[in-house]
Design a protein around this motif. Structure first.
Motif, PDB file in Angstrom:
ATOM      1  N   VAL A 193       0.852  -1.190   0.000  1.00 20.09           N
ATOM      2  CA  VAL A 193       0.000   0.000   0.000  1.00 20.09           C
ATOM      3  C   VAL A 193       0.886   1.237   0.000  1.00 20.09           C
ATOM      4  N   ALA A 194       0.545   2.206  -0.835  1.00 22.76           N
ATOM      5  CA  ALA A 194       1.257   3.489  -0.866  1.00 22.76           C
ATOM      6  C   ALA A 194       0.337   4.567  -0.300  1.00 22.76           C
ATOM      7  N   ILE A 195       0.902   5.452   0.517  1.00 21.39           N
ATOM      8  CA  ILE A 195       0.118   6.522   1.131  1.00 21.39           C
ATOM      9  C   ILE A 195       0.864   7.840   0.964  1.00 21.39           C
ATOM     10  N   GLY A 196       0.123   8.900   0.639  1.00 18.82           N
ATOM     11  CA  GLY A 196       0.763  10.196   0.481  1.00 18.82           C
ATOM     12  C   GLY A 196      -0.215  11.261   0.043  1.00 18.82           C
ATOM     13  N   SER A 197       0.340  12.311  -0.592  1.00 15.66           N
ATOM     14  CA  SER A 197      -0.463  13.465  -1.008  1.00 15.66           C
ATOM     15  C   SER A 197      -0.303  13.746  -2.496  1.00 15.66           C
ATOM     16  N   PRO A 198      -0.654  12.804  -3.368  1.00 12.62           N
ATOM     17  CA  PRO A 198      -0.538  13.071  -4.806  1.00 12.62           C
ATOM     18  C   PRO A 198      -1.440  14.227  -5.211  1.00 12.62           C
ATOM     19  N   GLY A 199      -0.875  15.182  -5.945  1.00 11.94           N
ATOM     20  CA  GLY A 199      -1.674  16.324  -6.355  1.00 11.94           C
ATOM     21  C   GLY A 199      -2.148  17.166  -5.194  1.00 11.94           C
ATOM     22  N   GLY A 200      -1.518  17.010  -4.016  1.00 13.08           N
ATOM     23  CA  GLY A 200      -1.960  17.748  -2.843  1.00 13.08           C
ATOM     24  C   GLY A 200      -3.157  17.132  -2.148  1.00 13.08           C
ATOM     25  N   LEU A 201      -3.573  15.959  -2.583  1.00 10.89           N
ATOM     26  CA  LEU A 201      -4.723  15.269  -1.985  1.00 10.89           C
ATOM     27  C   LEU A 201      -4.233  14.404  -0.831  1.00 10.89           C
ATOM     28  N   GLN A 202      -4.182  14.990   0.356  1.00 10.90           N
ATOM     29  CA  GLN A 202      -3.615  14.306   1.509  1.00 10.90           C
ATOM     30  C   GLN A 202      -4.428  13.075   1.886  1.00 10.90           C
ATOM     31  N   ASN A 203      -3.750  12.121   2.518  1.00 11.98           N
ATOM     32  CA  ASN A 203      -4.368  10.874   2.987  1.00 11.98           C
ATOM     33  C   ASN A 203      -4.888  10.010   1.831  1.00 11.98           C
ATOM     34  N   THR A 204      -4.198  10.070   0.687  1.00 12.04           N
ATOM     35  CA  THR A 204      -4.575   9.220  -0.445  1.00 12.04           C
ATOM     36  C   THR A 204      -3.920   7.852  -0.297  1.00 12.04           C
ATOM     37  N   VAL A 205      -4.711   6.803  -0.450  1.00 11.18           N
ATOM     38  CA  VAL A 205      -4.249   5.425  -0.301  1.00 11.18           C
ATOM     39  C   VAL A 205      -4.414   4.687  -1.623  1.00 11.18           C
ATOM     40  N   THR A 206      -3.359   4.036  -2.088  1.00  6.97           N
ATOM     41  CA  THR A 206      -3.432   3.181  -3.275  1.00  6.97           C
ATOM     42  C   THR A 206      -2.796   1.838  -2.934  1.00  6.97           C
ATOM     43  N   GLY A 254       3.698  14.301  -5.752  1.00  7.86           N
ATOM     44  CA  GLY A 254       3.194  14.572  -4.414  1.00  7.86           C
ATOM     45  C   GLY A 254       3.315  13.378  -3.495  1.00  7.86           C
ATOM     46  N   ASN A 255       3.526  12.170  -4.078  1.00  9.66           N
ATOM     47  CA  ASN A 255       3.757  10.972  -3.275  1.00  9.66           C
ATOM     48  C   ASN A 255       5.190  10.890  -2.760  1.00  9.66           C
ATOM     49  N   SER A 256       6.083  11.715  -3.306  1.00  7.25           N
ATOM     50  CA  SER A 256       7.494  11.654  -2.920  1.00  7.25           C
ATOM     51  C   SER A 256       7.677  11.741  -1.421  1.00  7.25           C
ATOM     52  N   GLY A 257       8.438  10.805  -0.880  1.00  6.29           N
ATOM     53  CA  GLY A 257       8.725  10.818   0.549  1.00  6.29           C
ATOM     54  C   GLY A 257       7.726  10.059   1.390  1.00  6.29           C
ATOM     55  N   GLY A 258       6.609   9.658   0.793  1.00  3.16           N
ATOM     56  CA  GLY A 258       5.603   8.889   1.515  1.00  3.16           C
ATOM     57  C   GLY A 258       5.968   7.416   1.578  1.00  3.16           C
ATOM     58  N   PRO A 259       5.271   6.652   2.424  1.00  4.46           N
ATOM     59  CA  PRO A 259       5.650   5.259   2.635  1.00  4.46           C
ATOM     60  C   PRO A 259       5.017   4.271   1.653  1.00  4.46           C
ATOM     61  N   LEU A 260       5.773   3.231   1.382  1.00  5.41           N
ATOM     62  CA  LEU A 260       5.249   2.010   0.781  1.00  5.41           C
ATOM     63  C   LEU A 260       5.249   0.997   1.907  1.00  5.41           C
ATOM     64  N   VAL A 261       4.089   0.442   2.251  1.00  2.00           N
ATOM     65  CA  VAL A 261       3.989  -0.421   3.426  1.00  2.00           C
ATOM     66  C   VAL A 261       3.487  -1.806   3.040  1.00  2.00           C
ATOM     67  N   ASN A 262       3.869  -2.793   3.853  1.00  3.09           N
ATOM     68  CA  ASN A 262       3.368  -4.142   3.638  1.00  3.09           C
ATOM     69  C   ASN A 262       2.016  -4.306   4.326  1.00  3.09           C
ATOM     70  N   MET A 263       1.472  -5.498   4.270  1.00  2.00           N
ATOM     71  CA  MET A 263       0.122  -5.700   4.780  1.00  2.00           C
ATOM     72  C   MET A 263       0.079  -5.839   6.301  1.00  2.00           C
ATOM     73  N   ASN A 264       1.240  -5.735   6.939  1.00  2.00           N
ATOM     74  CA  ASN A 264       1.279  -5.634   8.393  1.00  2.00           C
ATOM     75  C   ASN A 264       1.358  -4.175   8.836  1.00  2.00           C
ATOM     76  N   GLY A 265       1.330  -3.264   7.861  1.00  2.00           N
ATOM     77  CA  GLY A 265       1.415  -1.847   8.176  1.00  2.00           C
ATOM     78  C   GLY A 265       2.825  -1.377   8.462  1.00  2.00           C
ATOM     79  N   GLU A 266       3.827  -2.137   8.055  1.00  5.15           N
ATOM     80  CA  GLU A 266       5.229  -1.779   8.268  1.00  5.15           C
ATOM     81  C   GLU A 266       5.777  -1.073   7.028  1.00  5.15           C
ATOM     82  N   VAL A 267       6.516   0.004   7.241  1.00  5.81           N
ATOM     83  CA  VAL A 267       7.110   0.736   6.122  1.00  5.81           C
ATOM     84  C   VAL A 267       8.269  -0.073   5.549  1.00  5.81           C
ATOM     85  N   ILE A 268       8.174  -0.418   4.281  1.00  2.32           N
ATOM     86  CA  ILE A 268       9.251  -1.181   3.630  1.00  2.32           C
ATOM     87  C   ILE A 268       9.996  -0.345   2.604  1.00  2.32           C
ATOM     88  N   GLY A 269       9.462   0.827   2.267  1.00  5.26           N
ATOM     89  CA  GLY A 269      10.134   1.675   1.292  1.00  5.26           C
ATOM     90  C   GLY A 269       9.621   3.097   1.338  1.00  5.26           C
TER      91      GLY A 269
END
Length: 306
Positions: A193-206, A254-269
């Motif tokens: 799961v990737a989380i960040g602010s693409p286009g300034g849209l905070q709290n976006t989850v993909t 806008g996603n730059s610097g945001g986390p890529l996380v695994n399904m345990n909610g741990e930041v892996i990238g």
């Protein structure tokens, strides 16, 4: 044509036509590798056509381009491995766990305002982000928590080659620190799961999967005077120092610097780059890259001990 069609054509019927089902129109512009830089509110993205290229996805300085040398390989990814059938696929549960640990990073530059993302490291406000997000900051930056709370922050240190920076929010306390995972255990095919602010849209989850690991980006080079990685990358030694996790989770400016996380909610990238099929296309096409968190941990320690 078959025999009946041939006779019909000879008898004055409609001339036969031919199709090429496997023919593809040539691509008008060469592909570019465009890292998701922070969303620019007043500055247009600067992506040039030419050879295969890469640019950061969240830099305050815009979308500078680093060209991949056409005569070299971009590296071979580690082969796929089998993912456990017990993997949790509840993205909503992951989002609920991680969102409070992700911030939006607003940067004021001489060109305007840029937006990136960041990951909370400590309760007192240490924030992990990309170096290119804050490289052109004029004065302090502003971080916004998922609940809208804002803090001014300063840059504690940055490694432009590794594209990692650590910020310190001023007067912060009680923040929710993210859980950092082990990128050495990441498997090709596992859900992320990737989380960040693409286009300034905070709290976006993909969400998506890990497409490859150990994707070599060291062949990136460029004649550009200011590359997204803060170097004039004319030689291999000036190229990014990390091999990336590749994912098809949607990553945009806008996603730059945001986390890529695994399904345990741990930041892996830490999301840092995206691939675009042409110089005029800067949105996600399902090929994004993240700095492995184990590499980021090393840089964090160096910054904190400097």
């Amino acid at each position: 044509m078959n025999e009946n069609e041939f006779r019909a054509s000879q008898a004055g019927g409609v001339p036969p036509t031919y199709s090429h089902p496997h023919y593809q129109q040539p691509v008008a512009a060469a592909p570019v590798l465009t890292p998701p830089r922070p969303k620019k509110k007043r500055v247009a993205a600067l992506v040039t056509a030419g050879t295969l290229a890469a640019a950061v996805i969240g830099g305050a300085s815009g979308a500078a381009v680093v060209a991949l040398d056409s005569g070299t390989s971009t590296g071979t990814a580690t082969s796929a491995t089998t993912v456990s059938s017990t993997t949790n696929t509840d993205v909503s549960a992951v989002a609920a766990k991680v969102l409070s640990s992700v911030v939006q990073v607003n940067v004021t530059t001489r060109q305007g305002e840029a937006i990136g993302s960041g990951v909370i490291l400590t309760a007192d406000g240490k924030i992990l982000t990309n170096a290119h997000v804050v490289s052109d900051a004029v004065g302090d930056v502003t971080i916004t928590l998922s609940d809208g709370t804002e803090y001014q922050a300063s840059v504690l240190g940055a490694d432009t080659k590794a594209d990692i920076a650590v910020l310190q929010a001023k007067g912060a306390s009680g923040l929710t620190a993210a859980t950092l995972g082990d990128s050495g255990k990441v498997q090709v095919g596992e859900q992320v799961v990737a989380i960040g602010s693409p286009g300034g849209l905070q709290n976006t989850v993909t969400s998506g999967i890990v497409s490859a690991v150990d994707r070599d980006l060291s062949d990136i080079s460029s004649g550009e005077p200011d590359t997204p990685f803060g170097q004039t990358a004319n030689t291999a030694s000036d190229s990014p120092s990390y091999t990336a996790i590749q994912t098809d989770a949607s990553i945009n400016q806008g996603n730059s610097g945001g986390p890529l996380v695994n399904m345990n909610g741990e930041v892996i990238g830490i999301n840092s780059a995206l691939y675009s099929p042409s110089a005029t296309s800067t949105g996600s096409v399902g090929i994004g890259f993240a700095i492995p968190i184990d590499d980021a941990k090393t840089i964090i320690a160096q910054i904190e001990n400097s």
